[in-house]
Design an enzyme around this catalytic site. Structure first.
Site, mmCIF file in Angstrom:
data_model
loop_
_atom_site.group_PDB
_atom_site.id
_atom_site.type_symbol
_atom_site.label_atom_id
_atom_site.label_comp_id
_atom_site.label_asym_id
_atom_site.label_seq_id
_atom_site.Cartn_x
_atom_site.Cartn_y
_atom_site.Cartn_z
ATOM 1 N N GLU A 81 39.710 -24.456 63.873
ATOM 2 C CA GLU A 81 39.245 -24.018 65.197
ATOM 3 C C GLU A 81 39.159 -25.197 66.168
ATOM 4 O O GLU A 81 38.163 -25.403 66.844
ATOM 5 C CB GLU A 81 37.899 -23.301 65.086
ATOM 6 C CG GLU A 81 37.984 -22.004 64.318
ATOM 7 C CD GLU A 81 36.689 -21.220 64.341
ATOM 8 O OE1 GLU A 81 36.695 -20.114 64.901
ATOM 9 O OE2 GLU A 81 35.669 -21.711 63.803
ATOM 10 N N HIS A 82 40.256 -25.955 66.211
ATOM 11 C CA HIS A 82 40.355 -27.038 67.174
ATOM 12 C C HIS A 82 41.824 -27.404 67.330
ATOM 13 O O HIS A 82 42.692 -26.930 66.594
ATOM 14 C CB HIS A 82 39.540 -28.261 66.739
ATOM 15 C CG HIS A 82 39.969 -28.859 65.436
ATOM 16 N ND1 HIS A 82 39.261 -28.681 64.269
ATOM 17 C CD2 HIS A 82 41.045 -29.627 65.109
ATOM 18 C CE1 HIS A 82 39.870 -29.316 63.289
ATOM 19 N NE2 HIS A 82 40.958 -29.894 63.765
ATOM 20 N N ALA A 83 42.100 -28.232 68.340
ATOM 21 C CA ALA A 83 43.429 -28.798 68.548
ATOM 22 C C ALA A 83 43.289 -30.315 68.648
ATOM 23 O O ALA A 83 42.179 -30.844 68.800
ATOM 24 C CB ALA A 83 44.068 -28.233 69.807
ATOM 25 N N GLY A 124 44.595 -24.810 65.807
ATOM 26 C CA GLY A 124 44.772 -24.431 64.414
ATOM 27 C C GLY A 124 43.516 -23.837 63.806
ATOM 28 O O GLY A 124 42.406 -24.308 64.062
#
Length: 306
Positions: free
Chosen positions: A220-222, A267
């Site tokens: 839950e981040h890029a 992602g």
């Protein structure tokens, strides 16, 4: 076009947007704010500290309690139950109500229960009858009691590409699967990856993720600059890759399959099997400043249009 209010409704607020329709036996308290082109169906109650965005549909039998913030284009199904006090007692009133946020485009199915103080992310979908006890990420589909993530909205199935023979993949912008070389004989099997060849960058770091409960979601981040290459060396895990244009879901269930996540890819990893071990190679050393952890910020950076 001014608001339309049914004669049987008790609407005490003047904060109603143009084109909004209020149907039979609806009660709206004085300080409530309702945006434009909303549809508030019969037998609903809207308290004072409630803000409703534009083009929101609230079906029959819903009570919107103090502390609720509803974004634009939200759908709330019949008899959805919101709450604003984790420890309610008769005649005991909290000094402030828990803030519950429903982000733009989210949909909540009939008879779902939403606990206080959580956030339903942009475009998320809550299944009918679900009991939502934790915040729901953007685009997630949740069902059950307690609600758990079972999928992501508009996530296409990701297809593998062939293994790369050079570092040219480093400049690609799309997440993709890579088939890694595999050798099997009577003595067992072996798979191998070569950096800047089958793995399209030179790794400076690796980490492993394991013992993840199946209900949990990770990632839950890029990243702004860092490339990642994911291999599930045992068990299986599903990965959602969102580049701001398309959202694809990849199944990692073999040690000879790897997934390349370029920079500026949101992602998410979920659906971990109990025995899953996820190996991740990274092109950069750990740097907290390289992370983008807020989905709305990510959308702005990549110029997402929807």
């Amino acid at each position: 076009m001014s608001p339309s209010i049914h004669p049987s409704a008790d609407v005490q607020s003047s904060n109603l947007g143009n084109g909004t329709r209020i149907w039979q036996y609806v009660v709206v308290l004085p300080n409530a704010v309702i945006g434009q082109d909303c549809n508030i169906c019969s037998n609903c109650l809207i308290e004072n500290d409630v803000i409703v965005g534009d083009r929101v549909t609230v079906k029959s039998g819903v009570q919107l309690w103090d502390g609720l913030r509803i974004g634009d284009d939200v759908f709330i199904g019949p008899n959805v139950t919101f709450t604003n006090d984790k420890f309610p007692r008769s005649k005991h009133y909290p000094e402030t109500c828990s803030l519950t946020e429903i982000d733009p485009g989210a949909s909540i199915g009939a008879n779902a229960t939403i606990l206080p103080g959580i956030r339903i992310g942009r475009q998320a979908m809550v299944g009918a009858g679900s009991v939502v006890t934790r915040s729901v990420p953007p685009n997630a589909i949740v069902v059950g009691n307690p609600a758990r993530i079972v999928g992501y909205v508009d996530a296409e199935a990701g297809a593998p590409s062939g293994a790369k023979d050079s570092a040219s993949a480093l400049v690609q912008s799309d997440p993709r699967l890579h088939q890694l070389p595999k050798v099997a004989d009577i003595r067992g099997s072996l798979t191998v990856g070569e950096f800047e060849r089958s793995i399209p960058f030179l790794a400076k770091r690796y980490f492993m993720v394991f013992d993840v409960p199946s209900v949990e979601t990770r990632g839950e981040h890029a990243h702004r600059e860092c490339h990642q290459f994911l291999i599930c060396v045992n068990g299986q895990v599903s990965v959602v890759a969102d580049d701001g244009r398309t959202r694809r879901e990849f199944l990692l269930d073999r040690p000879d399959i790897g997934l390349h996540l370029p920079p500026l890819t949101w992602g998410i990893q979920y659906k971990y099997s109990a025995d899953a071990v996820l190996l991740v190679f990274a092109s950069h050393y750990y740097n907290n400043a390289d992370y983008i952890r807020d989905y709305d910020e990510f959308r702005k950076i990549v110029g997402a249009s929807v």
